[in-house]
Design a protein around this motif. Structure first.
Motif, PDB file in Angstrom:
ATOM      1  N   ASP A   1      15.998 -46.808 -53.453  1.00 27.20           N
ATOM      2  CA  ASP A   1      17.440 -47.076 -53.500  1.00 27.20           C
ATOM      3  C   ASP A   1      18.207 -45.900 -52.903  1.00 27.20           C
ATOM      4  O   ASP A   1      18.831 -45.120 -53.612  1.00 27.20           O
ATOM      5  CB  ASP A   1      17.863 -47.330 -54.958  1.00 27.20           C
ATOM      6  CG  ASP A   1      19.312 -47.779 -55.066  1.00 27.20           C
ATOM      7  OD1 ASP A   1      19.851 -48.276 -54.063  1.00 27.20           O
ATOM      8  OD2 ASP A   1      19.902 -47.634 -56.164  1.00 27.20           O
TER       9      ASP A   1
ATOM     10  N   THR B   1      18.004 -48.720 -42.731  1.00 26.65           N
ATOM     11  CA  THR B   1      16.549 -48.816 -42.618  1.00 26.65           C
ATOM     12  C   THR B   1      16.061 -48.450 -41.225  1.00 26.65           C
ATOM     13  O   THR B   1      15.069 -47.733 -41.061  1.00 26.65           O
ATOM     14  CB  THR B   1      16.083 -50.237 -42.980  1.00 26.65           C
ATOM     15  OG1 THR B   1      16.440 -50.517 -44.341  1.00 26.65           O
ATOM     16  CG2 THR B   1      14.581 -50.380 -42.822  1.00 26.65           C
TER      17      THR B   1
ATOM     18  N   ARG C   1      14.707 -55.965 -53.260  1.00 32.72           N
ATOM     19  CA  ARG C   1      14.894 -56.374 -51.870  1.00 32.72           C
ATOM     20  C   ARG C   1      13.559 -56.486 -51.149  1.00 32.72           C
ATOM     21  O   ARG C   1      12.759 -55.560 -51.165  1.00 32.72           O
ATOM     22  CB  ARG C   1      15.803 -55.366 -51.149  1.00 32.72           C
ATOM     23  CG  ARG C   1      17.280 -55.497 -51.511  1.00 32.72           C
ATOM     24  CD  ARG C   1      18.061 -54.253 -51.137  1.00 32.72           C
ATOM     25  NE  ARG C   1      17.860 -53.195 -52.127  1.00 32.72           N
ATOM     26  CZ  ARG C   1      18.388 -51.971 -52.035  1.00 32.72           C
ATOM     27  NH1 ARG C   1      19.126 -51.669 -50.996  1.00 32.72           N
ATOM     28  NH2 ARG C   1      18.169 -51.073 -52.984  1.00 32.72           N
TER      29      ARG C   1
ATOM     30  N   ASN D   1      13.546 -51.410 -53.508  1.00 33.46           N
ATOM     31  CA  ASN D   1      13.648 -51.754 -52.094  1.00 33.46           C
ATOM     32  C   ASN D   1      12.249 -51.807 -51.483  1.00 33.46           C
ATOM     33  O   ASN D   1      11.784 -50.869 -50.835  1.00 33.46           O
ATOM     34  CB  ASN D   1      14.520 -50.730 -51.354  1.00 33.46           C
ATOM     35  CG  ASN D   1      14.938 -51.214 -49.979  1.00 33.46           C
ATOM     36  OD1 ASN D   1      14.334 -52.114 -49.414  1.00 33.46           O
ATOM     37  ND2 ASN D   1      15.985 -50.611 -49.450  1.00 33.46           N
TER      38      ASN D   1
END
Length: 584
Positions: free
Chosen positions: A321, A329, A110, A357
């Motif tokens: 993760d 977030t 991500r 991430n």
């Protein structure tokens, strides 16, 4: 003998042409069906089973074929059977065997979406304000992707992090300030009508041996997602690199988290390296990921062992993760931002791929007054936690902001290359409550601007009802550069400024060439919206000119990455090379 009065039999008439044609057609069909019967179809149950597997109903059995004379059927079958073999034999040399092709696994990493900075008209928008960026995580991820034989995702490429992965010369520090500032302007490699301005800021170097005591908390993700070889095992090997550099006055605490959070090692002196390494060796991956709770415990441990005037820092090692507890977030960023005022910094170390991430790791380090590195190998761990340890841990200037005002009488248009997620409002520059980057000892940071001088072709047309042309004031200047920062432990900023003289270097230095090559390479990876007919071969040639001393070999390794990217990029027919040496 027929009776003389009986009628004579009718004479035989020939078969009509139509009947003759039908008979011949039936005969040919019979011969063909007989030939096919020599290669029987698979058993009915097998064919029916295959159709069933495919979800197709089996058709009714066809009627029995019409028998053909055996000699003719056999001859026809032999002839027909030989045809495919003759054809295959004739074309076998044209059909080399194909190697199996492995399809790449889907990438689920991500990244924060980034849109390239636009070109701006100086008469309407003359000021650029940003927080500098000291991270190099994007470069390590680009390198990982290229070494694995695939181009990186567009949003994984943050051009400023590619540029700032490398060190640059800085010259003498500005009197009374903890860093040197250099500026250089030369023709833009990808557009001969434009110029490229490089602003280089290099912090003063300091030896870690004379650094104040360190209070470090290793916050290690030991969840099930960290079981891969490039995750927890690499974390353990990386932390051992740092442990070997600890001094007796330093101390380490280890907090781990998976489905639950645990204090793995209480505060331990750097003199007891065996105890620290034993705790690292015990770590095993299992369970979920309760990252939010673990961050809270890590900050609590850091505050409990706080060293006034020392280095107080958390090292978060994870794939990002988070799936238990606080996972949003924004909430995680708010948590870290609140803790920032305690004087404890947060450094994030990213590991692994597949569920990595990056967006979270980057943002947590930004709000935590720390830095973000991606560890793709033990060599990268040595660079971050060994060679650049002072830059990673020892802050010499906090909340460093840069503001550049362009002169509309000399600069028609300008564009900032990279820094899309580090932009600030103009009013944020003098607002000391607005957070910005911390710059560590010996760290060099570069910002690059592409300029269109007045009188050169612009991307935006002149406006019919626009304002009058600016007065030719300060015609010997490109603009004015300002930098604000805070001394460690202070809450008020210090400012320095200098004018950018209207000069163009005919022979730019090695650092300008290399930084320009890296920036061009990054823009190509992101689609090359502003690079025109400039390609990887041109980036390679320019990087070769800017290798300089390259004591650690990192610049030469970059040239190899350009070759990999070029080999993975489909070539467009008819694209000419725009390769040209800068400065001869």
């Amino acid at each position: 003998m027929p009776h003389p009065l009986s009628p004579l039999p009718a004479p035989r008439r020939p078969l009509p042409a139509r009947s003759l044609a039908l008979a011949l057609a039936l005969f040919g069909a019979a011969a063909l069906l007989a030939a096919c019967s020599l290669n029987p179809s698979p058993p009915a149950e097998t064919a029916q089973a295959r159709r069933a597997d495919a979800g197709v109903a089996a058709p009714a059995a066809p009627p029995a074929p019409i028998a053909a004379p055996a000699p003719i059927a056999a001859a026809e079958a032999s002839r027909l059977a030989a045809l495919p073999q003759r054809k295959l034999a004739a074309t076998a040399h044209l059909m080399p065997p194909r190697e199996p092709v492995a399809l790449p696994a889907p990438v689920r990493d991500r990244y924060q979406a980034i849109d390239d900075n636009p070109v701006r008209r100086t008469t309407q928008d003359a000021v650029s304000t940003l927080s500098l960026d000291v991270d190099g995580a994007s470069y390590a991820q680009v390198r990982r992707s290229l070494n694995q034989g695939r181009l990186p995702p567009r949003d994984a490429v943050r051009v400023e992090e590619l540029v700032n992965y490398f060190g640059y010369e800085g010259g003498q520090a500005v009197a009374g300030h903890p860093f040197a500032v250099q500026t250089e302007v030369a023709p833009a490699p990808w557009n001969p009508h434009n110029l490229l301005l490089r602003i280089g800021v290099r912090a003063v170097d300091r030896d870690m041996a004379s650094a104040p005591p360190a209070n470090l908390v290793f916050l290690v993700d030991v969840s099930g997602s960290m079981s891969a070889p490039d995750k927890l095992p690499l974390v353990q090997a990386s932390l051992r690199q740092l442990v070997q550099r600890l001094r007796p006055q330093d101390k380490v605490t280890i907090v781990t988290y998976s489905g639950r959070t645990q204090l793995e090692l209480p505060p331990t002196s750097g003199a007891d390296k065996a105890a620290i390494e034993a705790a690292i060796a015990r770590l095993q991956a299992s369970g979920g990921t309760a990252g939010g709770q673990a961050i809270q415990l890590a900050y609590a441990q850091a505050r409990a062992g706080f060293v006034a005037g020392g280095i107080n820092r958390i090292l978060l090692a994870t794939d990002g993760d988070f799936n238990i507890g606080i996972t949003d977030t924004r909430q995680l960023k708010d948590l870290v931002a609140r803790e920032r005022s305690s004087g404890v910094s947060l450094t994030t170390l990213g590991f692994g791929q597949g569920n990595f991430n990056d967006a979270l790791m980057d943002q947590l380090a930004a709000v935590g007054n720390g830095n973000y590195s991606y560890i793709d190998s033990l060599a990268e761990a040595r660079k971050v936690l060994g060679d650049e340890l002072a830059a990673t841990f020892q802050t010499v200037a906090g909340d460093v902001k840069l503001q550049l005002e362009f002169n509309p009488s000399t600069v028609a248009e300008w564009r900032l290359i990279g820094y899309e997620n580090r932009l600030l409002a103009e009013a944020d520059f003098r607002n000391d409550a607005v957070d910005a980057v911390e710059v560590g000892a010996g760290k060099s940071v570069t910002a690059l601007y592409e300029l269109t001088p007045v009188g050169q072709p612009t991307l935006m047309d002149a406006r019919r009802y626009g304002s009058a042309a600016p007065a030719a004031a300060h015609g010997d200047e490109w603009g004015q550069l300002k930098i604000r920062y805070k001394q460690p432990g202070h809450s008020r900023s210090v400012e320095l400024s200098q004018v950018l003289p209207r000069t163009v270097s005919a022979q730019p230095g090695a650092d300008w060439k290399f930084a320009s090559a890296v920036a061009g390479f990054g823009q190509l990876l992101r689609g090359g919206t502003h690079t025109g007919q400039w390609h990887y071969a041109d980036a390679r040639a320019l990087a070769q000119e800017g290798l300089g001393a390259d004591a650690n070999g990192l610049r030469r390794d970059f040239v190899k990455l350009i070759d990999l990217a070029q080999s993975l990029t489909p070539a467009a027919a008819g694209q000419p090379s725009a390769s040209a040496k800068i400065g001869g």
